[in-house]
Design a protein around this motif. Structure first.
Motif, PDB file in Angstrom:
ATOM      1  N   ASN A  68      53.519   3.243 -16.720  1.00  8.79           N
ATOM      2  CA  ASN A  68      52.075   3.135 -16.905  1.00  8.79           C
ATOM      3  C   ASN A  68      51.336   3.350 -15.584  1.00  8.79           C
ATOM      4  N   ARG A  69      50.000   3.211 -15.624  1.00  6.19           N
ATOM      5  CA  ARG A  69      49.178   3.228 -14.404  1.00  6.19           C
ATOM      6  C   ARG A  69      49.243   1.834 -13.771  1.00  6.19           C
ATOM      7  N   ILE A  70      50.357   1.505 -13.145  1.00  4.32           N
ATOM      8  CA  ILE A  70      50.600   0.138 -12.684  1.00  4.32           C
ATOM      9  C   ILE A  70      49.603  -0.284 -11.608  1.00  4.32           C
ATOM     10  N   ASP A  71      49.370   0.564 -10.620  1.00  5.06           N
ATOM     11  CA  ASP A  71      48.455   0.185  -9.538  1.00  5.06           C
ATOM     12  C   ASP A  71      47.072  -0.178 -10.068  1.00  5.06           C
ATOM     13  N   ALA A  72      46.527   0.665 -10.923  1.00  5.84           N
ATOM     14  CA  ALA A  72      45.177   0.438 -11.443  1.00  5.84           C
ATOM     15  C   ALA A  72      45.117  -0.830 -12.283  1.00  5.84           C
ATOM     16  N   LEU A  73      46.141  -1.081 -13.081  1.00  6.88           N
ATOM     17  CA  LEU A  73      46.139  -2.260 -13.943  1.00  6.88           C
ATOM     18  C   LEU A  73      46.426  -3.533 -13.147  1.00  6.88           C
ATOM     19  N   LEU A  74      47.241  -3.420 -12.099  1.00  4.07           N
ATOM     20  CA  LEU A  74      47.429  -4.567 -11.208  1.00  4.07           C
ATOM     21  C   LEU A  74      46.113  -4.956 -10.537  1.00  4.07           C
ATOM     22  N   ALA A  75      45.333  -3.958 -10.169  1.00  2.00           N
ATOM     23  CA  ALA A  75      44.045  -4.231  -9.537  1.00  2.00           C
ATOM     24  C   ALA A  75      43.118  -4.972 -10.495  1.00  2.00           C
ATOM     25  N   VAL A  76      43.133  -4.581 -11.775  1.00  2.00           N
ATOM     26  CA  VAL A  76      42.317  -5.277 -12.783  1.00  2.00           C
ATOM     27  C   VAL A  76      42.785  -6.720 -12.927  1.00  2.00           C
ATOM     28  N   ALA A  77      44.109  -6.914 -13.001  1.00  2.00           N
ATOM     29  CA  ALA A  77      44.660  -8.266 -13.160  1.00  2.00           C
ATOM     30  C   ALA A  77      44.280  -9.158 -11.980  1.00  2.00           C
ATOM     31  N   LYS A  78      44.409  -8.628 -10.767  1.00  2.00           N
ATOM     32  CA  LYS A  78      44.087  -9.430  -9.578  1.00  2.00           C
ATOM     33  C   LYS A  78      42.596  -9.734  -9.507  1.00  2.00           C
ATOM     34  N   LYS A  79      41.767  -8.772  -9.862  1.00  2.49           N
ATOM     35  CA  LYS A  79      40.318  -8.953  -9.834  1.00  2.49           C
ATOM     36  C   LYS A  79      39.883 -10.089 -10.744  1.00  2.49           C
ATOM     37  N   HIS A  80      40.549 -10.244 -11.881  1.00  6.45           N
ATOM     38  CA  HIS A  80      40.146 -11.244 -12.877  1.00  6.45           C
ATOM     39  C   HIS A  80      41.109 -12.433 -12.919  1.00  6.45           C
ATOM     40  N   ASN A  81      42.010 -12.488 -11.929  1.00  2.00           N
ATOM     41  CA  ASN A  81      42.939 -13.621 -11.825  1.00  2.00           C
ATOM     42  C   ASN A  81      43.770 -13.786 -13.094  1.00  2.00           C
ATOM     43  N   LEU A  82      44.378 -12.702 -13.530  1.00  2.00           N
ATOM     44  CA  LEU A  82      45.182 -12.689 -14.749  1.00  2.00           C
ATOM     45  C   LEU A  82      46.650 -12.453 -14.423  1.00  2.00           C
ATOM     46  N   PHE A  83      47.528 -12.941 -15.283  1.00  2.04           N
ATOM     47  CA  PHE A  83      48.935 -12.574 -15.195  1.00  2.04           C
ATOM     48  C   PHE A  83      49.088 -11.114 -15.631  1.00  2.04           C
ATOM     49  N   LEU A  84      50.138 -10.461 -15.139  1.00  2.00           N
ATOM     50  CA  LEU A  84      50.489  -9.125 -15.610  1.00  2.00           C
ATOM     51  C   LEU A  84      51.997  -9.086 -15.837  1.00  2.00           C
ATOM     52  N   VAL A  85      52.377  -8.763 -17.053  1.00  2.00           N
ATOM     53  CA  VAL A  85      53.796  -8.627 -17.396  1.00  2.00           C
ATOM     54  C   VAL A  85      54.028  -7.227 -17.934  1.00  2.00           C
ATOM     55  N   GLU A  86      55.289  -6.785 -17.866  1.00  2.00           N
ATOM     56  CA  GLU A  86      55.612  -5.402 -18.208  1.00  2.00           C
ATOM     57  C   GLU A  86      56.726  -5.319 -19.245  1.00  2.00           C
ATOM     58  N   ASP A  87      56.399  -4.696 -20.368  1.00  2.00           N
ATOM     59  CA  ASP A  87      57.400  -4.367 -21.385  1.00  2.00           C
ATOM     60  C   ASP A  87      58.083  -3.076 -20.930  1.00  2.00           C
ATOM     61  N   CYS A  88      59.266  -3.221 -20.376  1.00  2.00           N
ATOM     62  CA  CYS A  88      60.036  -2.079 -19.861  1.00  2.00           C
ATOM     63  C   CYS A  88      61.180  -1.722 -20.802  1.00  2.00           C
ATOM     64  N   CYS A  89      61.096  -2.173 -22.049  1.00  2.00           N
ATOM     65  CA  CYS A  89      62.207  -1.990 -22.983  1.00  2.00           C
ATOM     66  C   CYS A  89      62.543  -0.518 -23.201  1.00  2.00           C
TER      67      CYS A  89
END
Length: 594
Positions: A317-338
């Motif tokens: 996925n677009r990991i960098d961009a989504l990590l930035a969203v998670a950090k901005k809003h103080n959210l957990f981020l988990v990854e379905d890598c199945c």
């Protein structure tokens, strides 16, 4: 059926006036034999008047010199087929085609008797046959009998025509050709004596549960995979779904929380959110076929606790961009890598940059132990919570095998840092661990091969305004097990698929409202309708949930539009560079004729 030919042939002659031939694929081992009435070549001339049919028969055997009339069956050899391909211009690269096809002989021709010749033809040839009035479609075409009824020759011109179409049909109906492009991802499993010996060792030991051997195969696998991925902790569990549920519980996600999931992910991702008592919120995708960061940010509410990324079909996925969203809003981020086991993003394995990553190791994944899952994380809190979520019987601190997991301590008995809780049992067996140890060693070499195959494909794919490629943030980390073309016009998808099928290339549309596929939210009926195992309507009507979420079939119209134009092809480790050349040639040809 064995019947008296002296009875059959006169009866057939009296019932119809035209000869025909049916192309019968070689019988596969274990299949029920097809019922056929086979007429020897020596008696075939009784069906049609001489000299017309005699000439046709002579020309037919001349075209196929490997045919053995004495054996009462004609077949075409690989060498003959290659010559005919060159002569008739049936394929742009007949040498590559024949190399792909291998050394098996092609389909057999059995003379029969009916009003027409039943043949399977490439779509371009079939369209020409219908246009010129040389035949008609089988009456059961619409229900799956994709045969063309080709009228038998009645004059010299039709003899020429039939000979040419017989040649094409031989090429197209070849059984060896149909199975010669191993781009089915399920064909990518490699098991050998190493896995067999590993399983046998466990059976002989009599220690088949990790209960019986804390330093056994499961623990060894967890230690080895942690080091391989570069994380502090890993927990092997029974399935990928169990891993996701355990990880979410380890993060403390539950009733009252919202978790944002992708519109394009296997339903287990959203189901795991529901399993912990949280509410899934479905977000649009973009041309990466992963969550659109802007759409995700628009879905965030005071109840949002976590972003749940999914890396589908081996593409990160677009990991960098989504990590930035998670950090901005103080959210957990988990990854379905199945579906992206072994995938990387900017040098790091997917699943290692957020709060937790999850693997599935069933038959459809990059490594396979039969059925198993993995939670991996750098957080001891998440790890201990995942352990609690899958091992209800271990409530005392000394039951945590800390020596293996926490090398910084010299004590075996070490108090947990988090409170133990009880949920369910999702324990992996020692046989899962034993096979996992072997498969993990094979993972990176296999992905090196599929990555090379995809790069070769992309290097020879001709660009066109009729399609765009799926966006890949980090091509080097892509597993290389799939390539997705997003057509500019959805109306082109059926014909594109038909053209690829006529070349025996396996491809599939990612979304169509006619075929159920739980990889697309559109088919998550039980979730869209908020169906619950309990009359209280849990989790949507849980008193702790203060939000409001509504679902509908068309709620993510942008995603449906993209997925409805997306056609995916797969690569497997059993493919060769010749297979890829043939594949990309077929795709280029299909695109050029849209």
């Amino acid at each position: 059926e064995k019947q008296d030919l002296n009875y059959i042939i006169p009866k057939m002659i009296s019932e119809t006036a035209r000869p025909w031939a049916s192309f019968v694929l070689p019988q596969r081992e274990g299949e029920r034999p097809m019922t056929q009435r086979i007429i020897p070549h020596s008696q075939l001339t009784q069906i049609a008047p001489e000299p017309l049919f005699a000439e046709f028969r002579e020309r037919l055997f001349k075209a196929f010199p490997s045919a053995n009339v004495e054996k009462k069956t004609s077949c075409i050899s690989v060498e003959t087929a290659e010559a005919l391909c060159l002569k008739e211009g049936l394929h742009s690269n007949p040498a590559a085609f024949m190399k792909v096809a291998g050394s098996r002989e092609f389909a057999h021709l059995h003379p029969h008797h009916d009003t027409s010749m039943h043949v399977n033809l490439p779509i371009e040839v079939e369209e020409e046959v219908l246009k010129k009035g040389w035949g008609e479609r089988h009456p059961k075409w619409d229900v799956g009998v994709k045969e063309t009824l080709l009228y038998a020759p009645r004059n010299q011109a039709e003899i020429e025509l039939i000979l040419k179409i017989v040649t094409i049909s031989y090429w197209y109906a070849s059984d060896s050709f149909k199975v010669s492009i191993p781009n089915n991802p399920l064909e990518g499993r490699v098991f050998d004596e190493k896995e067999q010996e590993a399983v046998l060792e466990v059976i002989k030991s009599g220690l088949m549960s990790r209960y019986t051997n804390w330093e056994g195969k499961v623990s060894q696998f967890e230690k080895k995979v942690s080091k391989h991925l570069g994380v502090n902790h890993a927990l092997m569990v029974s399935t990928g779904s169990a891993a996701m549920i355990a990880g979410l519980m380890g993060l403390g996600i539950g009733p009252g929380d919202e978790v944002i999931v992708s519109a394009y992910t296997w339903i287990s991702t959203a189901a795991s959110v529901i399993a912990v008592g949280a509410v899934p919120v479905i977000a649009e995708i973009d041309d990466s076929l992963g969550m659109d960061p802007l759409a995700v940010e628009a879905k965030i509410t005071p109840q949002t606790k976590c972003l749940f990324l999914t890396h589908m079909a081996g593409v990160p996925n677009r990991i960098d961009a989504l990590l930035a969203v998670a950090k901005k809003h103080n959210l957990f981020l988990v990854e379905d890598c199945c579906q992206c086991v072994g995938g990387k993003y900017k040098g790091k394995y997917v699943g290692t940059q957020g709060d937790a990553g999850f693997w599935s190791m069933n038959h459809f994944k990059n490594i396979c132990v039969g059925e198993a899952g993995l939670v991996y994380t750098n957080s001891r809190k998440v790890f201990e919570g995942s352990w609690s979520a899958t091992e209800p019987g271990f409530q005392e601190p000394h039951t945590l095998p800390s020596m293996q997991r926490f090398p910084e301590t010299k004590e075996f008995f070490k108090a947990w840092e988090t409170d133990h809780f009880v949920h369910t049992t999702a324990r992996a067996s020692e046989m899962m661990g034993a096979v996992g140890l072997i498969q993990l060693d094979k993972m990176d070499p296999q992905l090196d091969l599929t990555r090379a195959l995809k790069k070769q494909f992309l290097s020879k794919l001709v660009s066109s305004p009729l399609f765009s490629l799926q966006h890949v943030d980090d091509p080097e980390g892509d597993c290389g097990i799939s390539v997705t073309l997003i057509l500019a016009n959805a109306d082109h998808v059926p014909r594109f698929l038909s053209l690829l099928a006529s070349s025996q290339i396996m491809a599939r549309p990612i979304f169509t409202p006619k075929v159920r596929d739980s990889s697309v939210y559109y088919w998550w009926d039980s979730i869209l309708e908020k169906k619950s195992h309990h009359p209280t309507g849990y989790p949507w009507k849980d008193p702790a949930y203060k939000g409001s979420v509504e679902y509908s079939k068309n709620m993510c119209s942008k995603s449906l539009d993209i997925l409805g134009r997306a056609v995916m092809l797969s690569f497997s480790i059993k493919m060769t560079s010749e297979h890829v050349d043939y594949m990309v040639d077929s795709v280029n040809k299909a695109i050029s004729t849209l």
